[in-house]
Every structure is written in structure tokens, then in C-alpha cells.
Write a protein that holds these residues in place. Structure first.
Motif, short mmCIF file in Angstrom:
data_model
loop_
_atom_site.label_atom_id
_atom_site.label_comp_id
_atom_site.label_asym_id
_atom_site.label_seq_id
_atom_site.Cartn_x
_atom_site.Cartn_y
_atom_site.Cartn_z
N LEU A 50 14.12 10.40 37.37
CA LEU A 50 15.53 10.80 37.41
C LEU A 50 16.03 11.19 36.02
N VAL A 51 15.74 10.38 35.03
CA VAL A 51 16.18 10.66 33.65
C VAL A 51 15.50 11.93 33.14
N THR A 52 14.22 12.09 33.45
CA THR A 52 13.49 13.28 33.01
C THR A 52 14.08 14.53 33.65
N GLU A 53 14.40 14.45 34.92
CA GLU A 53 15.01 15.59 35.62
C GLU A 53 16.36 15.94 35.01
N ALA A 54 17.15 14.94 34.68
CA ALA A 54 18.49 15.15 34.14
C ALA A 54 18.46 15.64 32.68
N SER A 55 17.40 15.34 31.97
CA SER A 55 17.33 15.66 30.54
C SER A 55 16.04 16.38 30.18
N GLY A 56 15.58 17.23 31.08
CA GLY A 56 14.32 17.93 30.89
C GLY A 56 14.25 18.76 29.62
N LEU A 57 15.38 19.16 29.10
CA LEU A 57 15.40 19.91 27.85
C LEU A 57 14.67 19.15 26.74
N PHE A 58 14.70 17.83 26.80
CA PHE A 58 14.12 16.99 25.75
C PHE A 58 12.64 16.67 25.96
N GLU A 59 12.04 17.14 27.03
CA GLU A 59 10.67 16.75 27.34
C GLU A 59 9.66 17.03 26.23
N PRO A 60 9.67 18.19 25.57
CA PRO A 60 8.69 18.38 24.49
C PRO A 60 8.85 17.34 23.37
N ALA A 61 10.08 16.97 23.06
CA ALA A 61 10.33 15.94 22.04
C ALA A 61 9.86 14.58 22.54
#
Length: 130
Positions: A50-61
């Protein structure tokens, strides 16, 4: 569902994220085991999703950050990993949103908030070598 690792690595390279070189110490299979999306290991998988879906912009970081936590180190290394995560998140936000777009500031605040969560509550999940 998180973004496939090759795409995350390509995005990290494209944006020249700090700490990218740490990824070259691991195989793709090892990175797959290390990376868990956004959120600590102690979160249940559904919550990390859920958090990853909501903040996917940050995944590479988050990929680089997860590897830093896996490698571990001292209290100083812990803080440096969190600062690096924050800087990388800011880089990703600034690449995604122009200065005049209000979403930029919402995401920058979210980056700061996630950094504070990591700094204030992440020590238990860090691999300590001291």
C-alpha cells in the motif's frame, strides 16, 4: 506490486541517484531478496504494498536505501543512509514536478516525513556492525 528491479535501477541511473554504485555489489537475485518496497520489514506485506503504491515515485531511492540497511554499519552509516534516501527522494520529486507545480511541495514534504520516520524509527531494522 512494486516496479520491476531493472526499471528501478534504470530510473536510479537516469536521475544519477546518490549511492547507486552500492547496487553493483549484488546480483539481481540478491537485490530481489533485499528490496521490499517502501516501509520497514516489520510491516506486513499488504501494508508495504500500500505504501509503495501510494509513494511509488520514491521506489528507486528506496531500493538503494534497502541495500544500505542490508549492508549496515555504524550509527553514522545509519544516519548517512537516511540522509542519502532523503536527498534521492528530493531528486526524484524535482525531476517529476516543476517548481510551480504544487504537487512538488506535497511530495517534498512527504520525502522529509519519510526521512524522519526512517531516522526516528528505523534503527531496529538496520544491520548493525558496531
Amino acid at each position: 506490486m512494486s516496479t520491476p528491479l531493472p526499471q528501478l535501477i534504470a530510473a536510479a541511473r537516469q536521475h544519477n541517484l546518490a549511492g547507486l554504485a552500492v547496487l553493483w555489489n549484488f546480483s539481481m537475485e540478491e537485490l530481489q531478496r533485499i528490496y521490499n518496497g517502501l516501509g520497514p520489514d516489520r510491516f506486513p506485506q499488504w501494508l508495504r504494498d500500500l505504501v509503495t503504491e501510494a509513494s511509488g515515485l520514491f521506489e528507486p531511492a528506496a531500493l538503494i536505501h534497502d541495500v544500505r540497511f542490508h549492508v549496515g554499519g555504524t550509527r553514522g552509516d545509519f544516519s548517512a543512509a537516511n540522509v542519502e534516501f532523503h536527498e534521492n527522494c528530493k531528486t526524484l520529486v524535482k525531476a517529476a514536478y516543476a517548481w510551480y507545480d504544487p504537487r512538488r511541495y506535497k511530495w517534498l514534504f512527504r520525502a522529509w516525513r519519510y526521512y524522519r520516520y526512517c531516522q526516528d524509527f528505523g534503527w531496529d531494522g538496520f544491520h548493525k556492525t558496531e
